[in-house]
Design a protein around this motif. Structure first.
Motif, mmCIF file in Angstrom:
data_model
loop_
_atom_site.group_PDB
_atom_site.id
_atom_site.type_symbol
_atom_site.label_atom_id
_atom_site.label_comp_id
_atom_site.label_asym_id
_atom_site.label_seq_id
_atom_site.Cartn_x
_atom_site.Cartn_y
_atom_site.Cartn_z
ATOM 1 N N TYR A 8 0.843 -1.194 0.000
ATOM 2 C CA TYR A 8 0.000 0.000 0.000
ATOM 3 C C TYR A 8 0.876 1.242 0.000
ATOM 4 C CZ TYR A 8 -3.244 3.631 1.335
ATOM 5 O OH TYR A 8 -3.979 4.787 1.355
ATOM 6 N N SER A 9 0.513 2.211 -0.838
ATOM 7 C CA SER A 9 1.177 3.507 -0.880
ATOM 8 C C SER A 9 0.175 4.571 -0.468
ATOM 9 C CB SER A 9 1.686 3.804 -2.290
ATOM 10 O OG SER A 9 2.034 5.161 -2.421
ATOM 11 N N ARG A 12 -0.118 7.471 -3.105
ATOM 12 C CA ARG A 12 -0.958 7.130 -4.266
ATOM 13 C C ARG A 12 -2.338 6.653 -3.849
ATOM 14 N NH1 ARG A 12 1.875 3.996 -9.088
ATOM 15 N NH2 ARG A 12 -0.315 4.097 -9.630
ATOM 16 N N SER A 14 -3.113 3.659 -3.073
ATOM 17 C CA SER A 14 -3.230 2.562 -4.018
ATOM 18 C C SER A 14 -2.607 1.288 -3.454
ATOM 19 C CB SER A 14 -2.500 2.968 -5.307
ATOM 20 O OG SER A 14 -2.640 1.996 -6.288
ATOM 21 N N TYR A 15 -3.143 0.150 -3.912
ATOM 22 C CA TYR A 15 -2.607 -1.159 -3.548
ATOM 23 C C TYR A 15 -1.893 -1.771 -4.743
ATOM 24 C CZ TYR A 15 -5.547 -0.999 0.587
ATOM 25 O OH TYR A 15 -6.124 -0.638 1.775
ATOM 26 N N TYR A 16 -0.914 -2.625 -4.448
ATOM 27 C CA TYR A 16 -0.219 -3.398 -5.470
ATOM 28 C C TYR A 16 -0.189 -4.844 -4.995
ATOM 29 C CZ TYR A 16 3.429 -5.375 -8.372
ATOM 30 O OH TYR A 16 4.123 -6.178 -9.241
ATOM 31 N N GLY A 18 1.366 -8.700 -5.717
ATOM 32 C CA GLY A 18 2.420 -9.405 -6.432
ATOM 33 C C GLY A 18 2.763 -10.714 -5.751
ATOM 34 N N HIS A 31 10.751 -2.405 -4.732
ATOM 35 C CA HIS A 31 9.559 -1.641 -5.112
ATOM 36 C C HIS A 31 9.725 -0.162 -4.763
ATOM 37 C CE1 HIS A 31 6.737 -4.567 -6.660
ATOM 38 N NE2 HIS A 31 7.016 -5.380 -5.654
ATOM 39 N N PHE A 38 4.653 0.167 -12.269
ATOM 40 C CA PHE A 38 3.558 0.669 -11.438
ATOM 41 C C PHE A 38 4.038 1.209 -10.098
ATOM 42 C CE2 PHE A 38 0.119 0.162 -8.360
ATOM 43 C CZ PHE A 38 -0.915 0.832 -9.003
ATOM 44 N N THR A 39 4.919 0.491 -9.439
ATOM 45 C CA THR A 39 5.346 0.910 -8.095
ATOM 46 C C THR A 39 6.480 1.928 -8.125
ATOM 47 O OG1 THR A 39 6.867 -0.952 -7.862
ATOM 48 C CG2 THR A 39 4.608 -1.256 -7.039
ATOM 49 N N TRP A 45 5.837 2.594 -0.303
ATOM 50 C CA TRP A 45 5.114 1.317 -0.276
ATOM 51 C C TRP A 45 5.391 0.585 1.024
ATOM 52 C CZ3 TRP A 45 1.481 0.583 -3.772
ATOM 53 C CH2 TRP A 45 1.573 1.250 -4.990
ATOM 54 N N LYS A 67 -6.157 -10.620 -7.864
ATOM 55 C CA LYS A 67 -6.228 -9.595 -8.905
ATOM 56 C C LYS A 67 -7.532 -9.675 -9.690
ATOM 57 C CE LYS A 67 -1.353 -8.674 -9.730
ATOM 58 N NZ LYS A 67 -0.251 -8.751 -10.701
#
Length: 87
Positions: A8-9, A12, A14-16, A18, A31, A38-39, A45, A67
């Motif tokens: 999580y950022s 942003r 936003s979540y990523y 992986g 990252h 993206f990251t 992050w 996803k």
């Protein structure tokens, strides 16, 4: 050991999602480094969730499953109910 992880950022909001066979802290460092992708646009992050797997194929399937949901609510529910919160 393989991991599916969620980052999580806050900058942003936003979540990523992986997967990796690397050490999670090393993966997080990558990252948060300056890179394309993206990251690469944020350096704040944090690992907020992870799951462990013995097999790479199982980790890949789980990553795809998360996803495929395309749901912030689903991700936040995973994090809230996690036995394995991020570090």
């Amino acid at each position: 050991m393989f991991y599916v992880y969620i980052l999580y950022s806050s900058s942003r909001d936003s979540y990523y999602i992986g997967y990796t066979g690397d050490d999670l802290q090393e993966r997080l460092r990558k990252h948060n480094s300056n890179h394309k992708g993206f990251t690469g646009t944020a350096t704040d992050w944090l690992i907020v969730y992870y799951e462990r797997f013995q097999e790479k194929s199982a980790a890949i399937l789980r990553e795809k499953e998360i996803k495929a949901k395309k749901s912030r609510k689903y991700i936040e529910k995973l994090i809230a109910g996690s036995e394995h919160p991020g570090s």
